[in-house]
Write a protein that holds these residues in place. Structure first.
Motif, PDB file in Angstrom:
ATOM      1  N   PRO A   1      47.558   6.541  35.788  1.00 43.23           N
ATOM      2  CA  PRO A   1      46.361   7.399  35.787  1.00 43.23           C
ATOM      3  C   PRO A   1      45.774   7.676  37.154  1.00 43.23           C
ATOM      4  N   SER A   2      46.110   6.862  38.160  1.00 41.99           N
ATOM      5  CA  SER A   2      45.496   7.038  39.478  1.00 41.99           C
ATOM      6  C   SER A   2      46.273   7.989  40.387  1.00 41.99           C
ATOM      7  N   LYS A   3      47.457   8.406  39.990  1.00 39.32           N
ATOM      8  CA  LYS A   3      48.274   9.257  40.870  1.00 39.32           C
ATOM      9  C   LYS A   3      47.965  10.733  40.626  1.00 39.32           C
ATOM     10  N   PRO A   4      47.611  11.458  41.682  1.00 41.86           N
ATOM     11  CA  PRO A   4      47.310  12.883  41.527  1.00 41.86           C
ATOM     12  C   PRO A   4      48.567  13.720  41.361  1.00 41.86           C
ATOM     13  N   TRP A   5      48.381  14.916  40.830  1.00 46.29           N
ATOM     14  CA  TRP A   5      49.469  15.861  40.609  1.00 46.29           C
ATOM     15  C   TRP A   5      49.215  17.133  41.400  1.00 46.29           C
ATOM     16  N   TRP A   6      50.256  17.628  42.028  1.00 39.02           N
ATOM     17  CA  TRP A   6      50.239  18.953  42.639  1.00 39.02           C
ATOM     18  C   TRP A   6      51.275  19.805  41.912  1.00 39.02           C
ATOM     19  N   ILE A   7      51.026  21.087  41.848  1.00 36.38           N
ATOM     20  CA  ILE A   7      51.991  22.008  41.260  1.00 36.38           C
ATOM     21  C   ILE A   7      52.133  23.200  42.192  1.00 36.38           C
ATOM     22  N   SER A   8      53.369  23.654  42.394  1.00 33.70           N
ATOM     23  CA  SER A   8      53.606  24.726  43.366  1.00 33.70           C
ATOM     24  C   SER A   8      54.469  25.820  42.747  1.00 33.70           C
ATOM     25  N   PHE A   9      53.967  27.043  42.833  1.00 34.94           N
ATOM     26  CA  PHE A   9      54.663  28.202  42.286  1.00 34.94           C
ATOM     27  C   PHE A   9      55.416  28.955  43.382  1.00 34.94           C
ATOM     28  N   THR A  10      56.563  29.498  43.035  1.00 35.34           N
ATOM     29  CA  THR A  10      57.258  30.426  43.925  1.00 35.34           C
ATOM     30  C   THR A  10      56.953  31.844  43.466  1.00 35.34           C
ATOM     31  N   LEU A  11      56.618  32.703  44.414  1.00 33.47           N
ATOM     32  CA  LEU A  11      56.187  34.066  44.106  1.00 33.47           C
ATOM     33  C   LEU A  11      57.244  35.087  44.489  1.00 33.47           C
ATOM     34  N   GLU A  12      57.159  36.239  43.845  1.00 32.02           N
ATOM     35  CA  GLU A  12      57.933  37.394  44.289  1.00 32.02           C
ATOM     36  C   GLU A  12      57.595  37.666  45.752  1.00 32.02           C
ATOM     37  N   ASP A  13      58.606  38.064  46.534  1.00 26.13           N
ATOM     38  CA  ASP A  13      58.395  38.295  47.966  1.00 26.13           C
ATOM     39  C   ASP A  13      57.766  39.661  48.213  1.00 26.13           C
ATOM     40  N   SER A  14      56.505  39.761  47.824  1.00 27.81           N
ATOM     41  CA  SER A  14      55.722  40.969  48.036  1.00 27.81           C
ATOM     42  C   SER A  14      54.276  40.520  48.171  1.00 27.81           C
TER      43      SER A  14
ATOM     44  N   ASN B   1      45.817  23.025  30.892  1.00 27.64           N
ATOM     45  CA  ASN B   1      46.778  22.164  30.203  1.00 27.64           C
ATOM     46  C   ASN B   1      47.078  20.847  30.902  1.00 27.64           C
ATOM     47  N   PHE B   2      46.715  20.715  32.170  1.00 28.03           N
ATOM     48  CA  PHE B   2      46.959  19.451  32.861  1.00 28.03           C
ATOM     49  C   PHE B   2      45.953  18.403  32.405  1.00 28.03           C
ATOM     50  N   PRO B   3      46.318  17.108  32.526  1.00 20.35           N
ATOM     51  CA  PRO B   3      45.357  16.051  32.186  1.00 20.35           C
ATOM     52  C   PRO B   3      44.067  16.220  32.979  1.00 20.35           C
ATOM     53  N   GLU B   4      42.954  15.919  32.360  1.00 24.07           N
ATOM     54  CA  GLU B   4      41.649  16.121  32.976  1.00 24.07           C
ATOM     55  C   GLU B   4      41.534  15.377  34.303  1.00 24.07           C
ATOM     56  N   ASN B   5      41.061  16.092  35.325  1.00 20.45           N
ATOM     57  CA  ASN B   5      40.808  15.542  36.663  1.00 20.45           C
ATOM     58  C   ASN B   5      42.051  15.040  37.386  1.00 20.45           C
ATOM     59  N   SER B   6      43.240  15.420  36.930  1.00 21.27           N
ATOM     60  CA  SER B   6      44.450  14.921  37.588  1.00 21.27           C
ATOM     61  C   SER B   6      45.144  15.979  38.449  1.00 21.27           C
ATOM     62  N   LEU B   7      44.863  17.256  38.201  1.00 19.68           N
ATOM     63  CA  LEU B   7      45.500  18.315  38.983  1.00 19.68           C
ATOM     64  C   LEU B   7      44.719  18.489  40.280  1.00 19.68           C
ATOM     65  N   GLU B   8      45.253  17.944  41.349  1.00 19.77           N
ATOM     66  CA  GLU B   8      44.531  17.929  42.615  1.00 19.77           C
ATOM     67  C   GLU B   8      44.730  19.206  43.416  1.00 19.77           C
TER      68      GLU B   8
END
Length: 366
Positions: free
Chosen positions: A181-194, A215-222
């Motif tokens: 529960p103490s480890k934060p989460w990052w999420i990274s999107f790749t975008l169209e090159d425009s 949809n991410f767990p509460e307070n975990s998506l940093e």
């Protein structure tokens, strides 16, 4: 702002390629060698260690595990390997990164990379994947995250191309969060090159950001980041993310590709994107609790043509003779990202970005 910047590392795979990864497997094309790079975690751990050290020496705050190729899908490409090796290779990668981080007398965080579980940029396949397959992807993410958890400080889902892919990731995060529960989460999107700020699926980035926040767990998506696309695409995406970040309270950042030939251009000219778009159109639709987020298959080719036609030539003067962005030019874009207009506090580099680029960011952004 400068004192608040979190500096990431740069490309791991491309530094590993320069050290003779083709000797690990003679069956892979050059652009597939990142799969062989996962074998280095056990076969040549000193090489992986030296890559991490090259970035640590530039005073980065975060080094990323060499786990981008540690998936069942990627290991199946290499003769003589088994998809069951994925977890063992991932654990070895996380241990190496942890050892390097702990060897310095300053705080270096280890980010556990959780990569796409099929072909990178496979933007439409998730829409045409069965519910059973989506559940299998979720389980693979859970297994990978829990295997490396004790060695990492942050989990980061990287290079996600569609909302469906991101929501599978978020479901996995909900399960792993119960254990760590103490480890934060990052999420990274790749975008169209425009500059349209859309995922490679064609879906709007703002919609994707709101979906994952919900949809991410509460307070975990940093943090929500943008990676593996042209620098100008990162700039456009950050402008879109900024008001959502202020509303939802997450950090933002970007780490772009350094190639003059953009990923969108490469996918289009090689025909790979069309093959992906038409793959699996007879499959059962995705699970009911995931959105019908991808465009109808009948319009895929038209969308791909539009995406390719939206590309603009990248400025020649910003790239060297080998088509790699100059460190000074990359710094120019990073300054845009960390400006008041964009608001990024996390920056680094993706494909083609090396220690010399990170050195420029360290010298001038902090």
């Amino acid at each position: 702002m400068a004192s608040q910047i979190i500096l990431l590392d740069g490309s791991i795979g491309h530094l590993l390629k320069s050290k003779g990864l083709e000797s690990f497997s003679d069956s892979l094309a050059f652009h597939e060698l990142f799969a062989a790079g996962s074998l280095a975690n056990i076969i040549k751990p000193d090489i992986v260690r030296k890559v991490h050290e090259a970035y640590a020496l530039q005073n980065c705050n975060v080094i990323t595990t060499n786990t981008f190729g540690c998936t069942k899908f990627n290991l199946q490409k290499i003769p003589g390997t088994s998809d069951h090796q994925a977890i063992h290779l991932a654990i070895a990668a996380a241990q190496i990164a942890r050892e390097v981080a702990d060897a310095y007398d300053r705080n270096i965080l280890v980010a556990g990379c959780l990569p796409p579980l099929q072909e990178s940029y496979q933007v439409y396949a998730p829409h045409n994947t069965t519910a059973t397959q989506l559940n299998e992807f979720e389980e693979e993410y859970i297994q990978l995250a829990t295997a490396i958890a004790t060695h990492v400080d942050i989990f980061i889902f990287e290079t996600l191309s569609s909302i469906t892919e991101a929501l599978v990731a978020s479901r996995a995060a909900c399960n792993v969060q119960k254990l760590y529960p103490s480890k934060p989460w990052w999420i990274s999107f790749t975008l169209e090159d425009s500059e349209r700020a859309v995922l490679r699926s064609g879906e709007p980035l703002d919609r994707a950001a709101r979906e994952v926040c919900h949809n991410f767990p509460e307070n975990s998506l940093e943090a929500i980041l943008i990676n593996c696309c042209a620098p100008a695409a990162v700039t456009a995406g950050l402008k879109v993310l900024k008001p959502i970040a202020k509303e939802k309270g997450f950090k933002m950042g970007g780490y772009a590709n350094g190639f003059k030939t953009t990923t969108s251009e490469w996918l289009h000219t090689t025909g790979f994107e069309r093959e992906v778009a038409s793959a699996g159109t007879d499959h059962t639709p995705a699970a009911a609790d995931l959105p019908d987020s991808s465009p109808p298959s009948s319009s895929l080719n038209q969308q791909l043509d539009r995406d390719a036609s939206s590309l603009r030539s990248l400025p020649t003067e910003e790239y060297d003779a080998e088509g790699i962005i100059l460190p000074e030019a990359y710094l120019k874009y990073a300054r845009q990202w960390t400006s008041e207009e964009c608001g990024a506090t996390i920056v680094g580099g993706c494909c083609g970005i090396g220690p010399e680029h990170i050195a420029q960011l360290e010298a001038h952004l902090r």
